[in-house]
Write a protein that holds these residues in place. Sequence first.
Motif, PDB file in Angstrom:
ATOM      1  N   LEU A  17      52.720  23.158  36.046  1.00 56.04           N
ATOM      2  CA  LEU A  17      52.306  22.129  37.000  1.00 56.04           C
ATOM      3  C   LEU A  17      53.525  21.470  37.641  1.00 56.04           C
ATOM      4  O   LEU A  17      54.592  21.395  37.026  1.00 56.04           O
ATOM      5  N   LYS A  33      42.752  18.586  39.169  1.00 51.31           N
ATOM      6  CA  LYS A  33      43.290  19.951  39.118  1.00 51.31           C
ATOM      7  C   LYS A  33      42.422  20.834  38.217  1.00 51.31           C
ATOM      8  O   LYS A  33      42.094  21.980  38.566  1.00 51.31           O
ATOM      9  N   LYS A  71      40.139  22.127  41.075  1.00 45.73           N
ATOM     10  CA  LYS A  71      41.243  22.949  41.583  1.00 45.73           C
ATOM     11  C   LYS A  71      41.989  22.293  42.749  1.00 45.73           C
ATOM     12  O   LYS A  71      42.560  22.978  43.610  1.00 45.73           O
ATOM     13  N   VAL A  72      41.969  20.965  42.795  1.00 45.24           N
ATOM     14  CA  VAL A  72      42.736  20.251  43.820  1.00 45.24           C
ATOM     15  C   VAL A  72      44.214  20.312  43.437  1.00 45.24           C
ATOM     16  O   VAL A  72      44.573  19.990  42.306  1.00 45.24           O
ATOM     17  N   HIS A  73      45.047  20.720  44.376  1.00 45.69           N
ATOM     18  CA  HIS A  73      46.457  20.935  44.025  1.00 45.69           C
ATOM     19  C   HIS A  73      47.113  19.624  43.593  1.00 45.69           C
ATOM     20  O   HIS A  73      47.018  18.603  44.281  1.00 45.69           O
ATOM     21  N   GLU A  74      47.816  19.693  42.450  1.00 47.49           N
ATOM     22  CA  GLU A  74      48.388  18.465  41.865  1.00 47.49           C
ATOM     23  C   GLU A  74      49.486  17.856  42.734  1.00 47.49           C
ATOM     24  O   GLU A  74      49.722  16.645  42.689  1.00 47.49           O
ATOM     25  N   VAL A  75      50.173  18.664  43.535  1.00 44.31           N
ATOM     26  CA  VAL A  75      51.236  18.137  44.395  1.00 44.31           C
ATOM     27  C   VAL A  75      50.662  17.142  45.405  1.00 44.31           C
ATOM     28  O   VAL A  75      51.194  16.038  45.587  1.00 44.31           O
TER      29      VAL A  75
END
Length: 348
Positions: free
Chosen positions: A76, A129, A133-137
């Motif tokens: 991550l 996330k 599945k939402v991008h952690e960035v």
Amino acid sequence: MSNRVVNLLVPIISIILGLLVGAIVMLFSGYDPVSGYIALWNGIFGDSYAIGETIRQISPYILAGLAVAFAFRSGLFNIGVEGQLMVGWFTAVYVGAAFELPMIIHLPITLLAAALAGALWGLVPGILKATLKVHEVIVTIMMNYVALHVVNALIKTVSGGSYKTDKIQPTASLRSDFLSNLTDYSTLHYGIFVALAMVAVMWFLLEKTKTGFELKAVGFNENASQYAGMNVKKNIILSMVISGAFAGLAGAMEGLGTFGSMTTQGGFTGIGFDGIAVALLGANTPLGVIFGASLFGSLKYGANNMPNAANIPLEIVSIVVALIIFFVASGYIIRVGLQRLNKKKEAK
């Protein structure tokens, strides 16, 4: 040339190259690089006060670096260390000022509160996330701005409209008269021991526990880990929570050690973002983070002496520091070059 020699030469060559290119920049800008580097050295090691301030600067960098590195090792990218650090800082100061308890109880509770605040701030991107599945960035960047404005609002609320919180109780302070006197009344505090203890905690967790093995496995390959029976979603959330806890403790270093309070922030502190560079310099390993934080913290604090002692503008100083860090971060290229050179010698 053995791997051990290569590992030793890479950082040395990287630092030398950074210093040389930095000297060229200073020379072409009309400034004396020798005076500049003497000022940098004196700013870091010139006297006991400078050494104390340098070590104090390193403490939050170690914890911010651990936060980024821990998430990296789990696959991550935690860009939200800055926000997690700020909520940890505020929570530490609030708990440190609001209660009167014996130090043996108050200080640990305050540190735990800061770690918990950072962990909760890391929990949100972890859940998003793992489940959606939402991008952690993206989430962690947004959470930084949320943290900045929420913390500023909370400071004004708890202080009755002021821009600054109350000072923490002495029983919650990391400050040390012994360390301060030892370093000519610098702001060095016990936070460096907390940071080093967390280095040991991260190493033990990742290398000696089943949980650490699962976290690393999920980082290498989610699908294979799931096939092996590991709970991928749980490990993603746990990774962000632990990463956030390290970041929260980095904030506690500032709140309980360096400043003893918190003022409203016009912008980010920068420590959390610098933690990304620290983790990269340290190859995302606990011991490497100590090296990265030491280099980064030393350059950051020591460079403050260059404008005063050598009359070099801050803009040039920033370029020189960035060049040194750039070449250290490019150590992989130097490593490949040394290995190819070694192969040519062996072929001959």
